[in-house]
Design an enzyme around this catalytic site. Structure first.
Site, mmCIF file in Angstrom:
data_model
loop_
_atom_site.group_PDB
_atom_site.id
_atom_site.type_symbol
_atom_site.label_atom_id
_atom_site.label_comp_id
_atom_site.label_asym_id
_atom_site.label_seq_id
_atom_site.Cartn_x
_atom_site.Cartn_y
_atom_site.Cartn_z
ATOM 1 N N LYS A 134 112.033 32.398 44.258
ATOM 2 C CA LYS A 134 111.295 31.141 44.225
ATOM 3 C C LYS A 134 110.157 31.232 43.200
ATOM 4 O O LYS A 134 110.420 31.470 42.038
ATOM 5 C CB LYS A 134 110.804 30.827 45.649
ATOM 6 C CG LYS A 134 111.887 31.015 46.726
ATOM 7 C CD LYS A 134 113.019 30.036 46.542
ATOM 8 C CE LYS A 134 114.197 30.071 47.457
ATOM 9 N NZ LYS A 134 114.576 31.153 48.268
ATOM 10 N N ASP A 147 106.051 36.234 55.919
ATOM 11 C CA ASP A 147 106.811 35.735 54.775
ATOM 12 C C ASP A 147 105.899 34.766 54.021
ATOM 13 O O ASP A 147 105.589 33.678 54.511
ATOM 14 C CB ASP A 147 108.087 35.026 55.259
ATOM 15 C CG ASP A 147 108.953 34.519 54.109
ATOM 16 O OD1 ASP A 147 108.414 34.240 53.018
ATOM 17 O OD2 ASP A 147 110.175 34.381 54.307
ATOM 18 N N TYR A 157 112.683 30.074 58.295
ATOM 19 C CA TYR A 157 113.790 29.795 57.380
ATOM 20 C C TYR A 157 115.108 30.130 58.088
ATOM 21 O O TYR A 157 115.217 31.145 58.770
ATOM 22 C CB TYR A 157 113.602 30.629 56.100
ATOM 23 C CG TYR A 157 114.818 30.651 55.219
ATOM 24 C CD1 TYR A 157 115.381 29.469 54.751
ATOM 25 C CD2 TYR A 157 115.429 31.850 54.861
ATOM 26 C CE1 TYR A 157 116.512 29.491 53.956
ATOM 27 C CE2 TYR A 157 116.551 31.875 54.057
ATOM 28 C CZ TYR A 157 117.095 30.683 53.612
ATOM 29 O OH TYR A 157 118.218 30.698 52.840
ATOM 30 N N ARG A 206 119.383 53.526 42.974
ATOM 31 C CA ARG A 206 119.191 52.864 44.269
ATOM 32 C C ARG A 206 117.790 53.101 44.832
ATOM 33 O O ARG A 206 117.277 52.316 45.616
ATOM 34 C CB ARG A 206 120.276 53.338 45.263
ATOM 35 C CG ARG A 206 120.171 52.632 46.580
ATOM 36 C CD ARG A 206 121.368 52.820 47.534
ATOM 37 N NE ARG A 206 122.337 53.800 47.170
ATOM 38 C CZ ARG A 206 122.388 55.053 47.659
ATOM 39 N NH1 ARG A 206 121.494 55.462 48.538
ATOM 40 N NH2 ARG A 206 123.335 55.871 47.268
HETATM 41 N N1 LCS Z 1 112.087 33.208 52.950
HETATM 42 C C1 LCS Z 1 111.930 31.898 52.705
HETATM 43 C C2 LCS Z 1 110.697 31.212 53.190
HETATM 44 C C3 LCS Z 1 112.931 31.203 52.009
HETATM 45 O O1 LCS Z 1 112.737 29.902 51.774
HETATM 46 C C4 LCS Z 1 114.082 31.884 51.577
HETATM 47 C C5 LCS Z 1 115.189 31.183 50.850
HETATM 48 C C6 LCS Z 1 114.197 33.249 51.866
HETATM 49 C C7 LCS Z 1 113.180 33.880 52.541
HETATM 50 C C8 LCS Z 1 115.395 34.049 51.447
HETATM 51 O O2 LCS Z 1 115.283 34.408 50.117
HETATM 52 P P1 LCS Z 1 116.569 34.694 49.172
HETATM 53 O O3 LCS Z 1 117.369 35.764 49.846
HETATM 54 O O4 LCS Z 1 117.307 33.411 49.061
HETATM 55 O O5 LCS Z 1 115.934 35.157 47.899
HETATM 56 N N2 LCS Z 1 115.138 29.787 50.960
HETATM 57 C C9 LCS Z 1 116.047 28.928 50.542
HETATM 58 C C10 LCS Z 1 115.982 27.539 50.798
HETATM 59 O O6 LCS Z 1 115.091 26.970 51.417
HETATM 60 N N3 LCS Z 1 117.023 26.921 50.253
HETATM 61 O O7 LCS Z 1 117.835 27.817 49.606
HETATM 62 C C11 LCS Z 1 117.291 29.162 49.796
#
Ligand code: LCS
Length: 390
Positions: free
Chosen positions: A207, A182, A110, A57
């Protein structure tokens, strides 16, 4: 970092633990625990006084390789990889904020980040104020003596608004507040927020960093002190650790980050120009277009404009008809994949917002978000062309 350097760093960063038989690819240490040679050494590792690992962890050598890579790519002292982008954002905020603090957040974020602030952070005695990130000049008015941090996203999801990170950081720092950015849409190839004064960068590695739509992960990067707080105060008790195999996949993705981002940047520019010239498209939001309200800022601040485009059809019906008609492009959420992805924002990623919230976030009923992949751009444009005819 010069152009040449970041391409080289992407390929080599984080490699070569000394004792892995010369393996060029970092091994996957599929281990939840690590033995100690003796009690004294075990105690020193626990205290952070000797290098080493003790429990999955708190870290793992494969995870550490990814963390070294991301620290180098972002120009930070340290990094912490996490189980998802949301975990990175939550750990970053919780590591920085104390009860009674004030947080200033960009108005458009987001959706799950906005929900984290509204549903988890604010009810726990952290007052959250908003400001329009595209108007850095508005920040000063919302800062207070107890403002601990300013939270930003640039470019924003889904409307591609751009924040002047350097200006926000200088205003925030003058008021004694930290800046968290971010950088998911930009990646360190296109934007390096720490070099512009930000204190922490968070990413959804799901992403572009991973890049192949086959994992969920996150990472935060910043000073040793802030990253230590996220790991030892927050990861220790909340536990959203990245799996060793996932860390390895992200690390492998980083090897091609520069070439992928160059192609994403090039393709998206061409697709944005095509969409802007199309009579059935009402409006295109892409920082690379001269029509984008922060185009000059984006040129100054970013190496490339990224692979994400938002565009508006006349109404929800026209938007849904378009996303139902594409053949090469996949109808899916998420973004940053090598394959092109399309979605209707108001009924998908932004569907948890009320109609009012959608309107104030610029998510009009006809808004479509397109994650331009690295396919031959003629095929992407050809697919949009045929879908726009339907
Ligand atoms: N920050 C941004 C700018 C994002 O677009 C997302 C996910 C996250 C953080 C969160 O990341 P995750 O926990 O999913 O790895 N964005 C998504 C979207 O636009 N559609 O599906 C997920």
């Amino acid at each position: 970092m010069t152009e040449k350097r970041i391409r080289t760093v992407a390929v080599h960063a984080g490699s070569a633990p000394g004792d892995s038989f010369g393996a060029l690819s970092v091994p996957i240490y599929q281990a939840s625990l690590f033995t100690f040679p003796n009690a004294e050494e075990g105690a020193a590792i626990h205290e952070g006084e000797a290098p080493g690992y003790f429990y999955g962890r708190m870290g793992n050598p494969t995870q550490a390789a990814l963390e070294r890579s991301m620290a180098e790519l972002e120009g930070g002292e340290a990094a912490l990889a996490t189980a998802s982008g949301m975990a990175a954002i939550a750990l970053a905020l919780l590591a920085v904020l104390e009860e009674g603090d004030h947080l200033v957040a960009q108005a458009s974020l987001y959706t799950s980040t906005a929900a984290l602030l509204d549903e988890i952070v604010a009810p726990r005695s952290v007052e959250v104020s908003r400001f329009d990130g595209s108007r850095a000049e508005d920040l000063e008015a919302v800062l207070r003596p107890d403002t601990r941090a300013v939270y930003l996203e640039t470019p924003t999801n889904p409307t591609l608004s751009v924040v002047d990170v350097e200006r926000v950081a200088s205003i925030a720092h003058a008021a004694g507040a930290l800046v968290i950015v971010d950088g998911t849409f930009a990646t360190p190839f296109n934007l390096r927020p720490l070099s512009l004064g930000a204190d922490l960068v968070v990413h959804s590695a799901t992403k572009y960093l991973g890049g192949h739509g086959d994992l969920v992960a996150g990472v935060l990067v910043g000073s040793q002190e802030l990253v230590d707080a996220a790991r030892w105060r927050m990861m220790r008790v909340l536990g959203p650790v990245i799996a060793p195999h996932t860390a390895w996949l992200v690390q492998r993705g980083l090897r091609t980050l520069a070439v992928r981002m160059e192609r994403h940047n090039e393709n998206a520019m061409r697709v944005a120009e095509f969409l802007e010239a199309h009579p059935n498209v009402e409006r295109v939001h892409y920082p690379g277009l001269a029509s984008h309200p922060q185009h000059e800022l984006a040129r100054r601040q970013m190496r490339g404009f990224g692979g994400m485009i938002a565009f508006e059809m006349a109404d929800a019906q026209a938007a849904k008809r378009l996303v139902d008609s594409v053949r090469l492009i996949s109808l899916a959420v998420s973004l940053g994949d090598v394959a092109s992805l399309i979605q209707h924002s108001s009924s998908m990623t932004q569907s948890s917002l009320t109609a009012d919230q959608q309107r104030s976030a610029g998510v009009n009923p006809g808004l479509i978000r397109l994650s331009v992949g690295i396919e031959d751009v003629a095929d992407i444009i050809g697919d949009l062309e045929q879908a726009l005819r339907t």
